[in-house]
Scaffold this motif. Sequence first.
Motif, PDB file in Angstrom:
ATOM      1  N   ASP A   1      63.733 -90.720 -11.305  1.00  8.58           N
ATOM      2  CA  ASP A   1      64.601 -90.184 -10.253  1.00  8.58           C
ATOM      3  C   ASP A   1      66.041 -90.035 -10.745  1.00  8.58           C
ATOM      4  O   ASP A   1      66.762 -89.164 -10.279  1.00  8.58           O
ATOM      5  CB  ASP A   1      64.584 -91.092  -9.016  1.00  8.58           C
ATOM      6  N   GLU A   2      66.458 -90.897 -11.656  1.00  3.04           N
ATOM      7  CA  GLU A   2      67.831 -90.875 -12.145  1.00  3.04           C
ATOM      8  C   GLU A   2      68.175 -89.564 -12.860  1.00  3.04           C
ATOM      9  O   GLU A   2      69.347 -89.249 -13.050  1.00  3.04           O
ATOM     10  CB  GLU A   2      68.092 -92.057 -13.093  1.00  3.04           C
TER      11      GLU A   2
ATOM     12  N   ARG B   1      60.331 -81.574 -12.477  1.00  2.00           N
ATOM     13  CA  ARG B   1      61.170 -80.392 -12.245  1.00  2.00           C
ATOM     14  C   ARG B   1      60.339 -79.223 -11.717  1.00  2.00           C
ATOM     15  O   ARG B   1      59.164 -79.090 -12.058  1.00  2.00           O
ATOM     16  CB  ARG B   1      61.873 -79.966 -13.531  1.00  2.00           C
TER      17      ARG B   1
ATOM     18  N   PHE C   1      67.900 -86.736 -11.687  1.00  2.00           N
ATOM     19  CA  PHE C   1      68.249 -85.727 -10.695  1.00  2.00           C
ATOM     20  C   PHE C   1      69.405 -86.189  -9.821  1.00  2.00           C
ATOM     21  O   PHE C   1      69.520 -87.379  -9.513  1.00  2.00           O
ATOM     22  CB  PHE C   1      67.029 -85.420  -9.816  1.00  2.00           C
ATOM     23  N   ASP C   2      70.212 -85.243  -9.391  1.00  4.08           N
ATOM     24  CA  ASP C   2      71.291 -85.523  -8.449  1.00  4.08           C
ATOM     25  C   ASP C   2      70.664 -85.571  -7.058  1.00  4.08           C
ATOM     26  O   ASP C   2      70.297 -84.537  -6.512  1.00  4.08           O
ATOM     27  CB  ASP C   2      72.359 -84.443  -8.524  1.00  4.08           C
ATOM     28  N   LEU C   3      70.510 -86.758  -6.510  1.00  2.80           N
ATOM     29  CA  LEU C   3      69.795 -86.913  -5.249  1.00  2.80           C
ATOM     30  C   LEU C   3      70.687 -86.879  -4.009  1.00  2.80           C
ATOM     31  O   LEU C   3      70.274 -87.209  -2.926  1.00  2.80           O
ATOM     32  CB  LEU C   3      68.993 -88.232  -5.272  1.00  2.80           C
ATOM     33  N   GLU C   4      71.933 -86.447  -4.179  1.00  2.01           N
ATOM     34  CA  GLU C   4      72.831 -86.412  -3.019  1.00  2.01           C
ATOM     35  C   GLU C   4      72.817 -85.087  -2.317  1.00  2.01           C
ATOM     36  O   GLU C   4      72.699 -84.048  -2.726  1.00  2.01           O
ATOM     37  CB  GLU C   4      74.248 -86.756  -3.453  1.00  2.01           C
TER      38      GLU C   4
END
Length: 173
Positions: free
Chosen positions: A167-168, A63, A170-173
């Motif tokens: 990675d999961e 973060r 975080f909202d990676l979109e």
Amino acid sequence: MQLPDLQGFWQDSDYGRREYVDEPPSDGMVAEVERELGYRLPEAYVALARIQNGGIPERTSHRTREATSWAEDHIAITGIYSIGRAKRCSLLGGFGSRFWIEEWGYPEIGIYFADCPSAGHDMMCLDYRECGPEGEPRVVHVDQEGDYAITPVAESFEAFIRGLESDEAFDLE
């Protein structure tokens, strides 16, 4: 110094072993790396290397309080460099700290110790500007594409290791 539980910390992969993972560093190798780079390595970095010297962590995101070129709320790393010179992704290796400064123009603020998924367009650095070459550096993200913008990530290498997430998270979109 107490590192977090490192059970499951490292991925095991052919690529990681070929590019990053080296034998645990001897005291002589640690001293040689420190002498060549001009900085004392954080105690937590050396302790981690004595367990496994470099590699690809299972959790590769951390973060941030500020947006970076990678994301609004975090950075990602590919791997952590080994202490030595044998592997391309080692502190004195072909893609070592001096390479990023001399070939890519990264600022001379400390030791570049972890690469990012951008293939060199951003890097993680142990930043010694405030503490001097013998002090405890903070960890920063340096963005080559953003005129080498420096974003604070963690107050120490130990805090950086403790703060790595999957990675999961975080909202990676």
